[in-house]
Design an enzyme around this catalytic site. Structure first.
Site, PDB file in Angstrom:
ATOM      1  N   PHE A 147       1.063  -1.390  -0.367  1.00  0.00           N
ATOM      2  CA  PHE A 147      -0.090  -0.247  -0.020  1.00  0.00           C
ATOM      3  C   PHE A 147       0.715   1.074  -0.109  1.00  0.00           C
ATOM      4  O   PHE A 147       1.849   1.143   1.277  1.00  0.00           O
ATOM      5  CB  PHE A 147      -0.662   0.295   1.026  1.00  0.00           C
ATOM      6  CG  PHE A 147      -2.169   1.209   1.058  1.00  0.00           C
ATOM      7  CD1 PHE A 147      -3.109   0.934  -0.036  1.00  0.00           C
ATOM      8  CD2 PHE A 147      -1.093   2.562   1.830  1.00  0.00           C
ATOM      9  CE1 PHE A 147      -3.772   2.357   0.293  1.00  0.00           C
ATOM     10  CE2 PHE A 147      -2.476   3.944   1.677  1.00  0.00           C
ATOM     11  CZ  PHE A 147      -3.687   3.596   1.004  1.00  0.00           C
ATOM     12  N   ASP A 232       9.051   2.467   2.236  1.00  0.00           N
ATOM     13  CA  ASP A 232       8.090   3.732   2.583  1.00  0.00           C
ATOM     14  C   ASP A 232       7.469   3.402   3.666  1.00  0.00           C
ATOM     15  O   ASP A 232       7.175   2.295   4.285  1.00  0.00           O
ATOM     16  CB  ASP A 232       6.674   3.191   1.531  1.00  0.00           C
ATOM     17  CG  ASP A 232       5.662   4.090   1.815  1.00  0.00           C
ATOM     18  OD1 ASP A 232       5.539   4.626   3.236  1.00  0.00           O
ATOM     19  OD2 ASP A 232       4.519   4.141   1.295  1.00  0.00           O
ATOM     20  N   LYS A 262       2.363  10.475   7.470  1.00  0.00           N
ATOM     21  CA  LYS A 262       1.656  10.815   9.317  1.00  0.00           C
ATOM     22  C   LYS A 262       1.939  11.237  10.259  1.00  0.00           C
ATOM     23  O   LYS A 262       1.544  12.051   9.642  1.00  0.00           O
ATOM     24  CB  LYS A 262       1.651   9.024   8.719  1.00  0.00           C
ATOM     25  CG  LYS A 262       0.904   8.810   7.377  1.00  0.00           C
ATOM     26  CD  LYS A 262      -0.509   7.420   8.178  1.00  0.00           C
ATOM     27  CE  LYS A 262      -1.133   7.185   6.724  1.00  0.00           C
ATOM     28  NZ  LYS A 262      -0.209   6.074   5.997  1.00  0.00           N
TER      29      LYS A 262
HETATM   30  C1  LIG Z   1      -1.105   6.142   4.604  1.00  0.00           C
HETATM   31  C2  LIG Z   1      -0.354   5.623   3.674  1.00  0.00           C
HETATM   32  C3  LIG Z   1       0.282   6.512   2.752  1.00  0.00           C
HETATM   33  C4  LIG Z   1      -0.432   7.428   2.126  1.00  0.00           C
HETATM   34  O1  LIG Z   1      -1.207   8.228   3.064  1.00  0.00           O
HETATM   35  P1  LIG Z   1      -1.880   9.642   2.416  1.00  0.00           P
HETATM   36  O2  LIG Z   1      -1.260  10.931   3.403  1.00  0.00           O
HETATM   37  O3  LIG Z   1      -2.850   8.815   2.410  1.00  0.00           O
HETATM   38  O4  LIG Z   1      -1.618  10.058   0.922  1.00  0.00           O
HETATM   39  C5  LIG Z   1       1.654   5.527   1.695  1.00  0.00           C
HETATM   40  N1  LIG Z   1       1.953   4.789   2.021  1.00  0.00           N
HETATM   41  C6  LIG Z   1       2.366   4.012   3.397  1.00  0.00           C
HETATM   42  C7  LIG Z   1       2.642   2.850   3.751  1.00  0.00           C
HETATM   43  C8  LIG Z   1       0.376   4.437   4.285  1.00  0.00           C
HETATM   44  O5  LIG Z   1       1.030   3.963   5.176  1.00  0.00           O
END
Ligand SMILES: *Cc1c(COP(=O)(O)O)cnc(C)c1O
Length: 405
Positions: A147, A232, A262
């Site tokens: 994701f 990520d 986040k």
């Molecule tokens: C939440 C998340 C995203 C996307 O972040 P947004 O601020 O919602 O665009 C990308 N990668 C990971 C691993 C995430 O948990």
């Protein structure tokens, strides 16, 4: 009577919201109006322990005083300049961010998905201008069930049919390998591979923890093929898994580029960033990339305070020992409804055995006991409270899980 009126107020708000909002979420039927630390309150004054933390954007808890102070103080000075001019806050924030991440340079954006896009652009441009990949031939390897966000390119990285359906055509140039399988990764590498992008623990896929040594192997394979190792850490970073960054659980797994978001905004304001070396982020030239709000002074002050809280309050360490405590408690329940408990620090997935139905009704039952969490991928309950949680609150959470499971 009181109860009936309470239902009414909540239902009225929900129906108003459902009327005017696109239905791209399926929230639990609770309407929150106030938050403080690890607790939130609904419109009728019922209190809940927040065990989702806005998908780990609230590691510092709701409305941490130091972060709110930074927000309000900066709001009284200047909020937005655009990058057409310098502001006096961005340098200080990026310096702390780079020091914390052990990197040299950063590029600030707003949402996580934008930072993912930024990392992809940086990796591709590095590939063309430094590695010598022929124009438009760059390949990026990603993992099954990843994701990385919801923009068109981020869903182009996805292997999930539900995420992709009706949103094509997709951005080309990506290749998939099974998460946790180093041999498959080595096999997939070509001379046009510019990067591997992965989550050190897959969050949305249901808290998938790779085998020990996998990240170190990824690092080695990337080195062998002169490809960038990009992690990520939008969800796993900033203390969530019991280390400042999740890749630090393994020696020799330092990435070339790290994507953060986040909790970087302390649950207050959207702030994301890519951090890397001068060599890699140095590929960007004026006009290559940008964002109107990226690096604005309000964001920078909020993010600097958010980082300070994580460092000064030792939140990674708290996450490590409180996570271990909760993990042991859940394991010791020996509930036949639990198939597996997995995770690291306060990023815990409780997989419910399919024979006992999906996770959603359990989340609803927990809600009635004052615990808010959300299922991911049908069978998994994610427990990820703010890292400022107290030991007694962890034990209370364990009691609620015990009562239901
Ligand atoms: C939440 C998340 C995203 C996307 O972040 P947004 O601020 O919602 O665009 C990308 N990668 C990971 C691993 C995430 O948990």
């Amino acid at each position: 009577m009181r109860e009936a009126r309470a239902m009414n107020q909540q239902d009225t708000i929900i129906s108003l919201t459902e009327t005017y909002s696109a239905h791209n979420y399926h929230p639990l039927p609770v309407v929150l109006t106030k938050g403080e630390g690890v607790w939130v309150w609904d419109v009728e004054g019922r209190r809940y322990l927040d065990c989702l933390s806005a998908y780990s954007a609230l590691n510092q808890g709701h409305r941490h005083p130091a972060i709110i102070d930074a927000l309000t103080a900066q709001a009284g000075r200047i909020t937005l300049t655009s990058r057409a001019f310098h502001n006096d806050r961005m340098g200080k924030f990026l310096q702390l961010l780079c020091k914390t991440a052990g990197m040299e340079m950063a590029l600030p954006m707003n949402t996580g998905a934008e930072a993912v896009e930024t990392a992809i652009k940086a990796a591709r441009k590095w590939g063309y201008t430094r590695k010598g990949v022929p124009q438009d031939q760059a390949e990026i390897i990603v993992c099954n069930e990843n994701f990385h966000g919801r923009t068109t390119t981020a869903v182009s990285l996805s292997s999930d049919p539900d995420t992709r359906r009706d949103f094509g055509p997709f951005t080309p140039g990506f290749k998939w390998v099974p998460f946790g399988d180093a041999a498959a990764l080595a096999e997939a590498m070509t001379e046009n591979t510019v990067a591997l992008i992965l989550e050190p623990i897959q969050g949305e896929a249901g808290i998938n923890v790779p085998p020990d040594g996998y990240l170190r192997e990824c690092r080695r394979i990337c080195d062998r093929h002169n490809a960038l190792f990009v992690v990520d850490e939008i969800q796993t970073g900033l203390g969530r898994t019991g280390a400042l960054f999740c890749h630090q659980h393994e020696d020799g797994a330092d990435p070339d580029m790290m994507i953060l978001g986040k909790a970087l905004g302390g649950g207050v304001y959207p702030v994301s960033a890519v951090v890397s070396s001068r060599e890699i982020l140095g590929v960007f030239q004026p006009g290559d990339h940008g964002s109107t709000f990226g690096g604005n002074p309000l964001a920078c002050e909020v993010a600097r305070a958010s980082l300070r809280v994580i460092l000064d309050e030792g939140l990674a360490e708290r996450s490590r020992y409180l996570g271990a405590r909760l993990y042991e408690r859940l394991r010791s329940l020996n509930s036949p409804r639990i198939k597996e408990v997995r995770g690291r620090g306060l990023m815990i997935g409780v997989e419910i055995d399919k024979a006992h139905g999906p996770a959603r009704p359990i989340c609803e039952a927990l809600m009635r006991r004052g615990v808010l969490c959300k299922e991911t991928h049908e069978q998994v309950i994610r427990l990820a409270p703010p890292l400022v949680i107290q030991e007694s609150e962890i034990d209370w959470l364990g009691d609620q899980m015990a009562a239901i499971l």
